[in-house]
Design a protein around this motif. Structure first.
Motif, mmCIF file in Angstrom:
data_model
loop_
_atom_site.group_PDB
_atom_site.id
_atom_site.type_symbol
_atom_site.label_atom_id
_atom_site.label_comp_id
_atom_site.label_asym_id
_atom_site.label_seq_id
_atom_site.Cartn_x
_atom_site.Cartn_y
_atom_site.Cartn_z
ATOM 1 N N ARG A 16 0.844 -1.207 0.000
ATOM 2 C CA ARG A 16 0.000 0.000 0.000
ATOM 3 C C ARG A 16 0.879 1.257 0.000
ATOM 4 O O ARG A 16 1.014 1.913 -1.013
ATOM 5 C CB ARG A 16 -0.936 -0.037 1.216
ATOM 6 N N GLN A 20 3.148 3.624 -3.179
ATOM 7 C CA GLN A 20 3.005 5.070 -3.437
ATOM 8 C C GLN A 20 4.336 5.690 -3.859
ATOM 9 O O GLN A 20 4.444 6.897 -4.043
ATOM 10 C CB GLN A 20 2.446 5.769 -2.188
ATOM 11 N N TRP A 50 -5.869 -0.493 -0.891
ATOM 12 C CA TRP A 50 -7.088 0.246 -0.541
ATOM 13 C C TRP A 50 -8.235 -0.225 -1.433
ATOM 14 O O TRP A 50 -8.452 0.335 -2.521
ATOM 15 C CB TRP A 50 -6.829 1.752 -0.728
ATOM 16 N N ALA A 53 -11.061 2.033 -3.543
ATOM 17 C CA ALA A 53 -10.494 3.281 -4.073
ATOM 18 C C ALA A 53 -9.671 2.983 -5.323
ATOM 19 O O ALA A 53 -9.708 3.733 -6.304
ATOM 20 C CB ALA A 53 -9.616 3.952 -3.024
ATOM 21 N N ALA A 80 -10.244 4.807 4.422
ATOM 22 C CA ALA A 80 -10.528 5.980 5.252
ATOM 23 C C ALA A 80 -11.766 5.732 6.117
ATOM 24 O O ALA A 80 -12.550 4.814 5.866
ATOM 25 C CB ALA A 80 -10.744 7.197 4.370
ATOM 26 N N THR A 81 -11.912 6.584 7.123
ATOM 27 C CA THR A 81 -13.157 6.572 7.902
ATOM 28 C C THR A 81 -14.293 7.030 6.982
ATOM 29 O O THR A 81 -14.055 7.528 5.889
ATOM 30 C CB THR A 81 -13.067 7.559 9.069
ATOM 31 N N LYS A 83 -17.094 9.251 5.256
ATOM 32 C CA LYS A 83 -17.015 10.674 4.885
ATOM 33 C C LYS A 83 -17.838 11.525 5.847
ATOM 34 O O LYS A 83 -18.808 11.037 6.431
ATOM 35 C CB LYS A 83 -17.551 10.864 3.472
ATOM 36 N N GLN A 93 -17.200 3.366 0.437
ATOM 37 C CA GLN A 93 -15.794 2.986 0.650
ATOM 38 C C GLN A 93 -15.637 2.147 1.913
ATOM 39 O O GLN A 93 -14.807 1.246 1.970
ATOM 40 C CB GLN A 93 -14.921 4.230 0.695
ATOM 41 N N LYS A 110 -7.758 11.669 10.371
ATOM 42 C CA LYS A 110 -7.034 12.915 10.677
ATOM 43 C C LYS A 110 -6.904 13.085 12.187
ATOM 44 O O LYS A 110 -7.894 12.909 12.921
ATOM 45 C CB LYS A 110 -7.801 14.129 10.127
ATOM 46 N N LEU A 120 -10.334 18.206 5.400
ATOM 47 C CA LEU A 120 -11.650 17.538 5.427
ATOM 48 C C LEU A 120 -12.793 18.538 5.358
ATOM 49 O O LEU A 120 -13.906 18.193 5.013
ATOM 50 C CB LEU A 120 -11.805 16.712 6.705
ATOM 51 N N ARG A 121 -12.475 19.755 5.713
ATOM 52 C CA ARG A 121 -13.479 20.838 5.790
ATOM 53 C C ARG A 121 -14.686 20.393 6.641
ATOM 54 O O ARG A 121 -15.837 20.470 6.245
ATOM 55 C CB ARG A 121 -13.906 21.289 4.393
ATOM 56 N N GLU A 150 -3.135 9.978 11.085
ATOM 57 C CA GLU A 150 -2.329 10.726 10.106
ATOM 58 C C GLU A 150 -1.816 12.038 10.708
ATOM 59 O O GLU A 150 -2.537 12.682 11.480
ATOM 60 C CB GLU A 150 -3.263 11.038 8.929
HETATM 61 C C1 LIG Z 1 -1.158 9.551 4.208
HETATM 62 C C2 LIG Z 1 -1.514 8.555 3.197
HETATM 63 O O1 LIG Z 1 -0.667 8.184 2.437
HETATM 64 S S1 LIG Z 1 -3.089 7.991 3.198
HETATM 65 C C3 LIG Z 1 -3.193 7.028 1.721
HETATM 66 C C4 LIG Z 1 -3.293 7.874 0.500
HETATM 67 N N1 LIG Z 1 -3.539 7.047 -0.632
HETATM 68 C C5 LIG Z 1 -4.215 7.471 -1.675
HETATM 69 O O2 LIG Z 1 -4.665 8.612 -1.751
HETATM 70 C C6 LIG Z 1 -4.360 6.506 -2.820
HETATM 71 C C7 LIG Z 1 -5.799 6.183 -3.157
HETATM 72 N N2 LIG Z 1 -6.622 7.372 -3.302
HETATM 73 C C8 LIG Z 1 -7.646 7.477 -4.176
HETATM 74 O O3 LIG Z 1 -7.905 6.566 -4.955
HETATM 75 C C9 LIG Z 1 -8.448 8.733 -4.131
HETATM 76 O O4 LIG Z 1 -7.692 9.823 -3.678
HETATM 77 C C10 LIG Z 1 -9.720 8.548 -3.212
HETATM 78 C C11 LIG Z 1 -10.644 7.491 -3.862
HETATM 79 C C12 LIG Z 1 -9.365 8.110 -1.828
HETATM 80 C C13 LIG Z 1 -10.492 9.853 -3.079
HETATM 81 O O5 LIG Z 1 -10.723 10.316 -4.366
HETATM 82 P P1 LIG Z 1 -11.678 11.572 -4.678
HETATM 83 O O6 LIG Z 1 -12.961 11.396 -3.944
HETATM 84 O O7 LIG Z 1 -11.730 11.688 -6.150
HETATM 85 O O8 LIG Z 1 -11.022 12.860 -4.039
HETATM 86 P P2 LIG Z 1 -9.562 13.347 -3.744
HETATM 87 O O9 LIG Z 1 -8.515 12.349 -4.148
HETATM 88 O O10 LIG Z 1 -9.405 14.706 -4.322
HETATM 89 O O11 LIG Z 1 -9.582 13.399 -2.155
HETATM 90 C C14 LIG Z 1 -10.331 14.370 -1.453
HETATM 91 C C15 LIG Z 1 -11.543 13.766 -0.776
HETATM 92 O O12 LIG Z 1 -11.148 12.782 0.175
HETATM 93 C C16 LIG Z 1 -11.647 13.196 1.478
HETATM 94 N N3 LIG Z 1 -10.708 12.737 2.488
HETATM 95 C C17 LIG Z 1 -9.410 13.028 2.586
HETATM 96 N N4 LIG Z 1 -8.896 12.437 3.684
HETATM 97 C C18 LIG Z 1 -9.897 11.745 4.257
HETATM 98 C C19 LIG Z 1 -9.994 10.953 5.419
HETATM 99 N N5 LIG Z 1 -8.946 10.715 6.186
HETATM 100 N N6 LIG Z 1 -11.174 10.434 5.718
HETATM 101 C C20 LIG Z 1 -12.249 10.616 4.938
HETATM 102 N N7 LIG Z 1 -12.210 11.364 3.821
HETATM 103 C C21 LIG Z 1 -11.050 11.913 3.487
HETATM 104 C C22 LIG Z 1 -11.708 14.716 1.378
HETATM 105 O O13 LIG Z 1 -12.566 15.253 2.317
HETATM 106 C C23 LIG Z 1 -12.253 14.883 -0.021
HETATM 107 O O14 LIG Z 1 -13.626 14.570 -0.044
HETATM 108 P P3 LIG Z 1 -14.694 15.560 -0.776
HETATM 109 O O15 LIG Z 1 -14.228 15.666 -2.195
HETATM 110 O O16 LIG Z 1 -15.972 14.838 -0.604
HETATM 111 O O17 LIG Z 1 -14.580 16.827 -0.029
#
Ligand SMILES: CC(=O)SCCNC(=O)CCNC(=O)[C@H](O)C(C)(C)COP(=O)(O)OP(=O)(O)OC[C@H]1O[C@@H](n2cnc3c(N)ncnc32)[C@H](O)[C@@H]1OP(=O)(O)O
Ligand SMILES: CC(=O)C(=O)O
Length: 532
Positions: A16, A20, A50, A53, A80-81, A83, A93, A110, A120-121, A150
């Motif tokens: 995971r 990255q 994940w 996602a 993630a937790t 939304k 998710q 967070k 997260l707003r 995080e």
């Molecule tokens: C610290 C780390 O490394 S954590 C792991 C990170 N890994 C990754 O990001 C890889 C996989 N990620 C993905 O496939 C995508 O980013 C996804 C599916 C998680 C989210 O994709 P999208 O919904 O298109 O949005 P984006 O990538 O811009 O992320 C922002 C959204 O995630 C939400 N978000 C961010 N962190 C969190 C969290 N910890 N818990 C819940 N929601 C979260 C934000 O609020 C935002 O939601 P909104 O658009 O409804 O306001």
């Protein structure tokens, strides 16, 4: 070592967080193969990705359920937790985590109030509700749950009360371990010790550590956290990961077992760690890091003459552990920094007993130093050094042929875009004089083809040998076209790889030397009898 309660937990996130890393792209079969190696190593938890996602990760969990027969490790899904503002049982998710069928889930949440409000707003209270409800929901579905807090260290330094509320909420809702993440990798070991001790004292929660390497301290920070009471350490094989990477689990595990006396892998498994580190590099298509602690090719390679002279008496004098403990080997490097002891030990490695012959050892040492001053490098060309030793010990290298002459011409033909090289080699082998001419797309390949053509009738063993790498280095850049050239040739045959070196003012001449030596060494290694 996996466990419940407060037994120490080794948690791998190569599939995971390791994935990255810039330039790394693991297919589903790659992930399944790496998971097999991790299980064999004996880690407690394998974070597979994940699901929900990343489609590839959803597929990984689908296939893992049938194809991955883990003997030791617990497969863990990351996500993630729920939304903000969405009911936990309506969040697709969160449902995907359950559908992955992974017996354990790690939730990222967070813990820095600035991230709650700006990324997260949402509000401080809603973030805590997101954590509590998601942990409980997954526990109700029979999952073991970990919480990756995080940006914990930055958050704790900015607003300790809120960061502590996150830990308490997660633990009270049923998270088995709350993992303090140095997400931006900006911490130093002293700070980590302090925070882990304080959080442990304030909350009583079982804590873990997840460190990134942006200060070059990911391993040190992980060890500091463990010494301060963390019961779970997260990391990736070979330190893969976003930006500068994650804590290299290989180094962490070896440090814990060999330096801190904590057996964290099943007995005997640490000795497998070099092989597994290299196997995973192969699958991930990442060049191994030569100087990687414990498992790198240079981790127990000795170049300085004084080191070798002490190692000859007792290897422990210049090594922090016995390399066999991690499945690695000691190597001697021969160079202009060598002394008699280096030559003796290298000779032994190559099958020559030079012990006691002080005069011979001094002669070889002097010759190596002189040749290195002219541009040769023997540490990268063991086969050339072996031939040099044979010259000194037996008076000559094995004679497989007598070369009369060779030449190469480069020709531009009208109407073609590329130059063609043509080489002619005249030599005697097996009692027959041959004149062989062959073409190639460059002078070295033309010479290789012509030499092969001339020798093959006498030495069919050559069929199994192939030039696999060719490196040219200009040694005196300021002289431009008058510079000295060093050529290193790598040849492969019958499962072995050997390297030879040639040096000269003419790149083709230097290449010829390296090429001819590679043929001589290869024929000898394959047991061919020299016939002039
Ligand atoms: C610290 C780390 O490394 S954590 C792991 C990170 N890994 C990754 O990001 C890889 C996989 N990620 C993905 O496939 C995508 O980013 C996804 C599916 C998680 C989210 O994709 P999208 O919904 O298109 O949005 P984006 O990538 O811009 O992320 C922002 C959204 O995630 C939400 N978000 C961010 N962190 C969190 C969290 N910890 N818990 C819940 N929601 C979260 C934000 O609020 C935002 O939601 P909104 O658009 O409804 O306001
Ligand atoms: C969870 C994670 O990967 C981090 O905080 O770095």
């Amino acid at each position: 070592m996996e466990s419940t309660g407060s037994t120490f937990q080794v948690y791998d996130t190569t599939l995971r967080d390791g994935a990255q890393q810039e330039g790394l792209s693991l297919s589903v079969p790659d992930k399944l193969a790496i998971a097999g190696h991790l299980d064999e190593l004996g880690v407690g938890f394998i974070e597979g990705g994940w699901p929900g996602a990343i489609p590839k990760d959803t597929e990984f969990f689908r296939r893992a359920a049938t194809d991955l027969n883990l003997k030791q490790a617990v497969l863990t899904a990351f996500g993630a937790t729920r939304k903000a503002g969405v009911a936990v049982d309506q969040d697709p998710q969160v449902q995907a985590l359950i559908d992955s069928l992974a017996p354990a889930v790690t939730l990222v949440a967070k813990s820095d109030i600035r991230h709650v409000e700006r990324a997260l707003r949402t509000t401080a209270e809603e973030n805590l509700a997101m954590i509590t409800e998601t942990v409980r929901h997954l526990r109700d579905h029979g999952r073991r749950v970990f919480l990756d807090a995080e940006h914990f260290f930055d958050g704790y330094r900015f607003n300790p009360d809120y960061a502590l509320r996150v830990v308490r909420s997660a633990a009270e809702a049923g998270a088995e371990v709350v993992v303090l993440c140095d997400t931006n990798g900006g911490m130093l070991p002293g700070w980590v010790t302090e925070v882990v001790q304080e959080v442990s004292a304030q909350t009583g929660a079982l804590l873990g550590i997840h460190a990134h390497n942006d200060t070059g301290c990911a391993v040190a920070n992980s060890l500091a956290a463990v010494e301060a009471g963390a019961i779970q350490v997260q990391g990736t094989l070979n330190g893969y990961g976003e930006r500068t990477g994650n804590a290299d689990l290989i180094t962490v595990l070896a440090d814990l077992e060999l330096k801190l006396g904590r057996p964290v892998l099943p007995e005997g498994k640490l000795a497998e760690i070099t092989r597994i580190a290299h196997a995973v590099n192969e699958i991930a298509n990442v060049l191994p890091y030569q100087r990687q602690p414990y498992v790198g090719a240079s981790a127990f390679a000795h170049k300085a003459g004084l080191h070798a002279s002490a190692i000859k008496v007792d290897p422990d004098l210049y090594q922090h552990i016995d390399p066999a403990q991690v499945g690695n080997d000691m190597r001697m490097l021969v160079s202009d920094m060598a002394g008699r002891a280096s030559i003796e030990l290298k000779g032994k490695e190559l099958g020559f007993d030079l012990s006691g012959d002080r005069e011979l050892l001094s002669r070889v040492t002097d010759r190596v130093k002189q040749l290195e001053a002219r541009g040769y490098t023997f540490e990268a060309a063991d086969a050339s050094f072996s031939l040099l030793l044979q010259e000194e010990v037996h008076g000559a290298q094995p004679q497989f042929c007598a070369v009369e002459s060779w030449r190469v011409i480069t020709e531009f033909r009208d109407g073609t875009a590329e130059a063609v090289c043509e080489a002619t080699v005249k030599l005697t082998a097996g009692g027959t004089r041959s004149v062989a001419t062959a073409e190639g797309n460059g002078p070295v390949s033309a010479l290789d083809h012509a030499l092969r053509q001339a020798l093959l009738p006498v030495y069919p063993e050559l069929d199994a040998m192939k030039l696999t790498d060719f490196k040219v280095r200009i040694l005196d850049g300021e002289s431009a076209t008058d510079a000295i050239t060093r050529v290193l040739v790598e040849t492969t045959g019958s499962g072995a790889v050997w390297r030879t070196v040639g040096v000269g003012p003419n790149v083709v001449e230097a290449s010829w030397q390296a090429l001819l030596e590679s043929f001589v060494f290869g024929l000898q290694a394959m047991g061919a009898a020299p016939r002039l």
